[in-house]
Design a protein around this motif. Structure first.
Motif, PDB file in Angstrom:
ATOM      1  N   ALA A   1      47.334  45.911  47.724  1.00 56.38           N
ATOM      2  CA  ALA A   1      46.907  45.592  46.357  1.00 56.38           C
ATOM      3  C   ALA A   1      46.513  44.126  46.233  1.00 56.38           C
ATOM      4  O   ALA A   1      45.487  43.797  45.615  1.00 56.38           O
ATOM      5  CB  ALA A   1      48.024  45.932  45.374  1.00 56.38           C
ATOM      6  N   ALA A   2      47.320  43.238  46.812  1.00 54.50           N
ATOM      7  CA  ALA A   2      47.033  41.802  46.732  1.00 54.50           C
ATOM      8  C   ALA A   2      45.710  41.478  47.429  1.00 54.50           C
ATOM      9  O   ALA A   2      44.880  40.712  46.898  1.00 54.50           O
ATOM     10  CB  ALA A   2      48.171  41.012  47.363  1.00 54.50           C
ATOM     11  N   ILE A   3      45.476  42.045  48.608  1.00 50.47           N
ATOM     12  CA  ILE A   3      44.243  41.793  49.369  1.00 50.47           C
ATOM     13  C   ILE A   3      43.038  42.403  48.658  1.00 50.47           C
ATOM     14  O   ILE A   3      41.954  41.804  48.602  1.00 50.47           O
ATOM     15  CB  ILE A   3      44.379  42.346  50.799  1.00 50.47           C
ATOM     16  CG1 ILE A   3      45.437  41.539  51.558  1.00 50.47           C
ATOM     17  CG2 ILE A   3      43.048  42.309  51.545  1.00 50.47           C
ATOM     18  CD1 ILE A   3      45.843  42.131  52.895  1.00 50.47           C
ATOM     19  N   LEU A   4      43.218  43.599  48.070  1.00 50.94           N
ATOM     20  CA  LEU A   4      42.132  44.249  47.335  1.00 50.94           C
ATOM     21  C   LEU A   4      41.703  43.401  46.139  1.00 50.94           C
ATOM     22  O   LEU A   4      40.501  43.213  45.895  1.00 50.94           O
ATOM     23  CB  LEU A   4      42.600  45.631  46.851  1.00 50.94           C
ATOM     24  CG  LEU A   4      41.560  46.482  46.104  1.00 50.94           C
ATOM     25  CD1 LEU A   4      40.446  46.923  47.046  1.00 50.94           C
ATOM     26  CD2 LEU A   4      42.226  47.703  45.473  1.00 50.94           C
ATOM     27  N   MET A   5      42.676  42.860  45.411  1.00 54.86           N
ATOM     28  CA  MET A   5      42.362  42.024  44.245  1.00 54.86           C
ATOM     29  C   MET A   5      41.677  40.730  44.665  1.00 54.86           C
ATOM     30  O   MET A   5      40.803  40.220  43.956  1.00 54.86           O
ATOM     31  CB  MET A   5      43.648  41.737  43.467  1.00 54.86           C
ATOM     32  CG  MET A   5      44.260  42.985  42.829  1.00 54.86           C
ATOM     33  SD  MET A   5      45.929  42.739  42.191  1.00 54.86           S
ATOM     34  CE  MET A   5      45.581  41.804  40.713  1.00 54.86           C
ATOM     35  N   ALA A   6      42.059  40.203  45.831  1.00 47.63           N
ATOM     36  CA  ALA A   6      41.407  38.989  46.338  1.00 47.63           C
ATOM     37  C   ALA A   6      39.937  39.256  46.655  1.00 47.63           C
ATOM     38  O   ALA A   6      39.065  38.419  46.372  1.00 47.63           O
ATOM     39  CB  ALA A   6      42.137  38.491  47.577  1.00 47.63           C
TER      40      ALA A   6
ATOM     41  N   VAL B   1      53.086  38.252  46.479  1.00 51.22           N
ATOM     42  CA  VAL B   1      51.800  38.813  46.052  1.00 51.22           C
ATOM     43  C   VAL B   1      50.827  37.698  45.667  1.00 51.22           C
ATOM     44  O   VAL B   1      49.663  37.694  46.092  1.00 51.22           O
ATOM     45  CB  VAL B   1      51.996  39.775  44.856  1.00 51.22           C
ATOM     46  CG1 VAL B   1      50.655  40.349  44.409  1.00 51.22           C
ATOM     47  CG2 VAL B   1      52.938  40.900  45.227  1.00 51.22           C
ATOM     48  N   ALA B   2      51.296  36.751  44.871  1.00 47.92           N
ATOM     49  CA  ALA B   2      50.423  35.687  44.377  1.00 47.92           C
ATOM     50  C   ALA B   2      49.873  34.833  45.521  1.00 47.92           C
ATOM     51  O   ALA B   2      48.676  34.518  45.559  1.00 47.92           O
ATOM     52  CB  ALA B   2      51.180  34.806  43.384  1.00 47.92           C
TER      53      ALA B   2
ATOM     54  N   LEU C   1      42.693  48.705  39.950  1.00 46.07           N
ATOM     55  CA  LEU C   1      43.392  49.517  40.946  1.00 46.07           C
ATOM     56  C   LEU C   1      44.534  48.727  41.583  1.00 46.07           C
ATOM     57  O   LEU C   1      45.657  49.229  41.733  1.00 46.07           O
ATOM     58  CB  LEU C   1      42.413  49.995  42.024  1.00 46.07           C
ATOM     59  CG  LEU C   1      43.014  50.825  43.176  1.00 46.07           C
ATOM     60  CD1 LEU C   1      43.708  52.066  42.638  1.00 46.07           C
ATOM     61  CD2 LEU C   1      41.942  51.203  44.191  1.00 46.07           C
ATOM     62  N   GLY C   2      44.253  47.485  41.955  1.00 46.21           N
ATOM     63  CA  GLY C   2      45.297  46.638  42.533  1.00 46.21           C
ATOM     64  C   GLY C   2      46.445  46.407  41.567  1.00 46.21           C
ATOM     65  O   GLY C   2      47.619  46.510  41.936  1.00 46.21           O
ATOM     66  N   SER C   3      46.113  46.110  40.307  1.00 36.80           N
ATOM     67  CA  SER C   3      47.155  45.886  39.293  1.00 36.80           C
ATOM     68  C   SER C   3      47.976  47.143  39.064  1.00 36.80           C
ATOM     69  O   SER C   3      49.196  47.079  38.897  1.00 36.80           O
ATOM     70  CB  SER C   3      46.512  45.441  37.968  1.00 36.80           C
ATOM     71  OG  SER C   3      45.872  44.194  38.101  1.00 36.80           O
ATOM     72  N   ALA C   4      47.310  48.312  39.050  1.00 40.83           N
ATOM     73  CA  ALA C   4      48.014  49.578  38.824  1.00 40.83           C
ATOM     74  C   ALA C   4      49.009  49.864  39.942  1.00 40.83           C
ATOM     75  O   ALA C   4      50.127  50.335  39.685  1.00 40.83           O
ATOM     76  CB  ALA C   4      47.009  50.723  38.702  1.00 40.83           C
TER      77      ALA C   4
ATOM     78  N   LEU D   1      50.528  47.636  41.765  1.00 35.45           N
ATOM     79  CA  LEU D   1      51.642  46.702  41.594  1.00 35.45           C
ATOM     80  C   LEU D   1      52.555  47.146  40.456  1.00 35.45           C
ATOM     81  O   LEU D   1      53.787  47.101  40.577  1.00 35.45           O
ATOM     82  CB  LEU D   1      51.113  45.291  41.322  1.00 35.45           C
ATOM     83  CG  LEU D   1      50.372  44.622  42.487  1.00 35.45           C
ATOM     84  CD1 LEU D   1      49.821  43.276  42.058  1.00 35.45           C
ATOM     85  CD2 LEU D   1      51.290  44.452  43.695  1.00 35.45           C
ATOM     86  N   PHE D   2      51.973  47.580  39.336  1.00 37.12           N
ATOM     87  CA  PHE D   2      52.796  48.059  38.222  1.00 37.12           C
ATOM     88  C   PHE D   2      53.611  49.273  38.636  1.00 37.12           C
ATOM     89  O   PHE D   2      54.764  49.426  38.264  1.00 37.12           O
ATOM     90  CB  PHE D   2      51.910  48.414  37.022  1.00 37.12           C
ATOM     91  CG  PHE D   2      51.339  47.218  36.311  1.00 37.12           C
ATOM     92  CD1 PHE D   2      51.995  45.998  36.327  1.00 37.12           C
ATOM     93  CD2 PHE D   2      50.144  47.308  35.626  1.00 37.12           C
ATOM     94  CE1 PHE D   2      51.468  44.892  35.691  1.00 37.12           C
ATOM     95  CE2 PHE D   2      49.607  46.209  34.974  1.00 37.12           C
ATOM     96  CZ  PHE D   2      50.279  44.999  35.004  1.00 37.12           C
ATOM     97  N   TYR D   3      52.984  50.164  39.409  1.00 38.52           N
ATOM     98  CA  TYR D   3      53.654  51.382  39.861  1.00 38.52           C
ATOM     99  C   TYR D   3      54.863  51.049  40.726  1.00 38.52           C
ATOM    100  O   TYR D   3      55.887  51.741  40.695  1.00 38.52           O
ATOM    101  CB  TYR D   3      52.670  52.240  40.651  1.00 38.52           C
ATOM    102  CG  TYR D   3      53.252  53.517  41.208  1.00 38.52           C
ATOM    103  CD1 TYR D   3      53.604  54.569  40.374  1.00 38.52           C
ATOM    104  CD2 TYR D   3      53.462  53.666  42.577  1.00 38.52           C
ATOM    105  CE1 TYR D   3      54.146  55.743  40.885  1.00 38.52           C
ATOM    106  CE2 TYR D   3      54.001  54.839  43.092  1.00 38.52           C
ATOM    107  CZ  TYR D   3      54.335  55.871  42.243  1.00 38.52           C
ATOM    108  OH  TYR D   3      54.876  57.023  42.747  1.00 38.52           O
TER     109      TYR D   3
END
Length: 318
Positions: A49-54, A116-117, A154-157, A159-161
């Motif tokens: 998720a972190a890499i996808l958001m990047a 993650v950050a 998608l990345g945020s979802a 992480l929330f999950y």
């Protein structure tokens, strides 16, 4: 001698056959074991998720100056006045917020969020070096906005999950939640909206309008993706085949159900009412079995979410 060899081969074949059956049974059991997600899988998904958001930020947000709120939006604005890239500014802001969070919120939250950050920021900085963009990928800004929003949502979802956080404004939200009675959601939306409005004067009307559209789309896509993760099927089944349906639920799906005694109004027949929840994959198997086992049964299938109980609700902190 020949007979001994023949018996030995027969025994060997039987052992292989039994081993094969055991393997199939183990696979079937593991498929519906409903155990909590392993730590290794959690870390893999959080990293993904972190890499996808990047990638979303590097190829679409930063390249097009889409200010869709958050620390990244602030970094895009600041990069107009500070001689460095938005990725580096995002990294610096996240580090500052993580240091504050360590003293204000605590070590556990800071370590989980910090992973993650920092991974997100380092990936974005690395992409700046490995695959720098002199211009946007396409000439279609709306298309790039859609990809920016979908990948980010998608990345945020994910992480929330997994009860994780990407840092940034999430840290600000946690601090505000601890010390104030403010409505955190509305406060963060106000901040994000302010940054988006500022983008009009810095990047022009077109980018400003697209950023506004992106802010709205992000909320919609995020809700849709999270809902799809949590979707389950609630069955209300009225049937005379109590043993057959009960056995399938217990042994094939490895689920449980609530059984109620019922009575048909028209013919006065004794019936069983099953209340059962399955995931989407199990629902298909269950529906097909019910139709074969009792073609005359009555089925109500309801799409639902936020199921709390073993095998459904996942909370990484639990």
């Amino acid at each position: 001698m020949h007979k001994k060899n023949s018996d030995h081969m027969s025994n060997l074949q039987e052992e292989i056959r039994q081993a094969g059956w055991k393997l199939l049974k183990d696979r079937q059991k593991n498929r519906f074991e409903h155990k909590p997600m392993s730590k290794q899988k959690q870390i893999f998904l959080i990293s993904f998720a972190a890499i996808l958001m990047a990638h979303s930020s590097h190829y679409f947000k930063y390249a097009n100056n889409f200010v869709i709120g958050g620390v990244e939006g602030l970094s895009i604005i600041l990069s107009r006045y500070i001689p460095t890239t938005p990725a580096i500014i995002t990294f610096v802001i996240n580090i500052i917020l993580l240091v504050i969070a360590f003293f204000v919120i605590g070590r556990k939250f800071t370590l989980r969020t910090g992973y993650v950050a920092i991974l997100n920021s380092i990936t974005a900085i690395a992409l700046d070096k490995i695959a720098p963009l002199a211009t946007t990928l396409t000439q279609n800004k709306l298309l790039e906005l859609i990809f920016a929003v979908i990948l980010s949502a998608l990345g945020s979802a994910i992480l929330f999950y997994l009860s994780a956080s990407s840092g940034g404004t999430d840290i600000v939200a946690m601090i505000l939640k601890k010390y104030t009675n403010m409505d955190i959601g509305k406060s963060l939306l106000a901040v994000d909206s302010t940054l988006t409005i500022i983008s009009f004067s810095i990047f022009g009307i077109e980018i400003g309008l697209l950023s506004c559209l992106g802010l709205i789309m992000k909320g919609i896509f995020l809700d849709l993706i999270i809902e799809s993760f949590n979707t389950a099927k609630f069955f209300i089944i009225i049937s005379s085949k109590q043993e057959e349906l009960g056995s399938f639920i217990k042994h094939n799906l490895n689920r449980s159900a609530t059984m109620l005694d019922g009575k048909g109004l028209y013919k006065g027949r004794e019936l069983t009412i099953f209340l059962c929840v399955t995931n989407k994959y199990e629902a298909v198997l269950f529906r097909n079995f019910i139709k074969k086992a009792d073609p005359n049964c009555f089925i109500t299938e309801i799409k639902t979410s936020s199921i709390i109980g073993k095998g459904f609700y996942f909370n990484n902190g639990e």
